[in-house]
Design a protein around this motif. Sequence first.
Motif, PDB file in Angstrom:
ATOM      1  N   LEU A   1       0.800  -1.222   0.000  1.00  0.00           N
ATOM      2  CA  LEU A   1       0.000   0.000   0.000  1.00  0.00           C
ATOM      3  C   LEU A   1       0.837   1.279   0.000  1.00  0.00           C
ATOM      4  CD1 LEU A   1      -2.974  -0.911   2.372  1.00  0.00           C
ATOM      5  CD2 LEU A   1      -3.162  -0.060   0.039  1.00  0.00           C
TER       6      LEU A   1
ATOM      7  N   VAL B   1       0.154   0.276   7.718  1.00  0.00           N
ATOM      8  CA  VAL B   1      -1.148  -0.388   7.733  1.00  0.00           C
ATOM      9  C   VAL B   1      -1.285  -1.198   9.018  1.00  0.00           C
ATOM     10  CG1 VAL B   1      -2.709  -1.947   6.510  1.00  0.00           C
ATOM     11  CG2 VAL B   1      -1.015  -0.637   5.231  1.00  0.00           C
TER      12      VAL B   1
ATOM     13  N   TYR C   1     -10.862   1.583   7.027  1.00  0.00           N
ATOM     14  CA  TYR C   1     -11.752   0.990   6.037  1.00  0.00           C
ATOM     15  C   TYR C   1     -12.539  -0.162   6.679  1.00  0.00           C
ATOM     16  CZ  TYR C   1      -9.302   3.500   2.298  1.00  0.00           C
ATOM     17  OH  TYR C   1      -8.775   4.477   1.487  1.00  0.00           O
TER      18      TYR C   1
ATOM     19  N   ALA D   1      -8.732  -0.122   0.022  1.00  0.00           N
ATOM     20  CA  ALA D   1      -7.494   0.625   0.263  1.00  0.00           C
ATOM     21  C   ALA D   1      -6.557   0.522  -0.938  1.00  0.00           C
ATOM     22  CB  ALA D   1      -6.815   0.109   1.529  1.00  0.00           C
TER      23      ALA D   1
ATOM     24  N   GLU E   1      -7.642   2.875  -3.548  1.00  0.00           N
ATOM     25  CA  GLU E   1      -7.348   4.279  -3.221  1.00  0.00           C
ATOM     26  C   GLU E   1      -5.889   4.495  -2.822  1.00  0.00           C
ATOM     27  OE1 GLU E   1     -11.693   5.935  -1.900  1.00  0.00           O
ATOM     28  OE2 GLU E   1     -10.231   5.607  -0.297  1.00  0.00           O
ATOM     29  N   LYS E   2      -5.054   3.557  -3.171  1.00  0.00           N
ATOM     30  CA  LYS E   2      -3.650   3.560  -2.758  1.00  0.00           C
ATOM     31  C   LYS E   2      -2.946   4.897  -3.002  1.00  0.00           C
ATOM     32  CE  LYS E   2       0.679   1.154  -3.949  1.00  0.00           C
ATOM     33  NZ  LYS E   2       1.241  -0.011  -4.700  1.00  0.00           N
TER      34      LYS E   2
ATOM     35  N   LEU F   1      -3.250   7.502  -0.213  1.00  0.00           N
ATOM     36  CA  LEU F   1      -3.007   7.093   1.168  1.00  0.00           C
ATOM     37  C   LEU F   1      -1.575   7.317   1.637  1.00  0.00           C
ATOM     38  CD1 LEU F   1      -5.044   3.739   1.269  1.00  0.00           C
ATOM     39  CD2 LEU F   1      -5.727   5.989   2.144  1.00  0.00           C
TER      40      LEU F   1
ATOM     41  N   VAL G   1      -3.102   3.750   8.004  1.00  0.00           N
ATOM     42  CA  VAL G   1      -4.339   3.134   7.538  1.00  0.00           C
ATOM     43  C   VAL G   1      -4.731   1.959   8.422  1.00  0.00           C
ATOM     44  CG1 VAL G   1      -5.440   1.924   5.606  1.00  0.00           C
ATOM     45  CG2 VAL G   1      -3.861   3.833   5.170  1.00  0.00           C
TER      46      VAL G   1
ATOM     47  N   LEU H   1      -7.360  -1.376   8.684  1.00  0.00           N
ATOM     48  CA  LEU H   1      -8.189  -2.278   7.900  1.00  0.00           C
ATOM     49  C   LEU H   1      -8.893  -3.254   8.844  1.00  0.00           C
ATOM     50  CD1 LEU H   1      -5.646  -3.272   5.094  1.00  0.00           C
ATOM     51  CD2 LEU H   1      -7.402  -1.492   4.965  1.00  0.00           C
TER      52      LEU H   1
END
Length: 330
Positions: A35, A39, A175, A287, A290-291, A294, A299, A301
Amino acid sequence: MSMFNLAEIERAHDIVRAAMTPTAAHAWPLLAQRLGTTVVVKHENHTPAGAFKVRGGLVYMDRLKRERPQTAGIISATTGNHGQSLAFAGSRHRLPVTIYVPHGNSTEKNRAMKAFGANLIEYGEDFEAARDEAKRHAARDGLEIVPSFHRDLVLGVSTYALELFRSAPDIDVLYVPIGQGSGISGCILARDLLGKKTEIVGVQSTEAPSYALSFKAGTIVSTNSSNTRADGVATRIPDPEAFEIIRKGASRIVQVTDDEIGAAIRAYWTDTHNLAEGAGAAALAAALQEKANLRGKRVGLVLSGGNIDFELFRKWVMADDAVAQKVMMA
């Protein structure tokens, strides 16, 4: 006005912790590379029922047994994880549980519900048809119908958000997959009660976009079908109460294709060696979509569940060369 306060979430967390340990929130380096940013994954695939919904069942059943101990039994409809939640909680309280599922439902989820002690009945072609028949059965036999969205269910699942926001307090964007809406509602309410500024993004399938369409229109929009392989997000009719919470508290709803979800399932396996069901991988799929936006953000998840049939996993993920190539190139 909130459905509950922070003290009530704390009490709900005590109820949940009596049955299970808090689930892990891990920062996986390979996912971070994929990503291009930090994360954190909340592993609700590691609950006793393999999904986040077990928390709601435990809290719902606790109140039911305290306030209505004379209840003869409960009944509900599901595509799997909600039913496992109620069956697991019912077995702990020795209360009969009847669950309706649509024809063609996940074989392994059906087996799991039966193993937890549920009386399983197959009816109809989709979740809504099974739910309508469950309501008729409840009225006929005097059973308590448990909806897919209810204050106590939301209160229960909000405990995973409580754990996440306290273990990773600096998440910028979270997300969350949307089925009937309890998970994202719990995240929104917990965030607000904790005074966090985390942006919460809902995720739906392009084949079952009822909440996404409703969010865009500002009013409830139903769809005629929900043909996604990700059964946990296969919703045609939004819950009005859930919609209001989402409309006010989410920043947007991202739609992902089944191919994108399949790629995310494979990415979870290769990067973390965790098996995700379709709904569980939807957040990662969004995600990845929409990388580019970001970078520099922390982020979160929600891996909401890992209950995927092996045959579906094989056909959907392992046998699709296009999906494999998409993951390798992500």
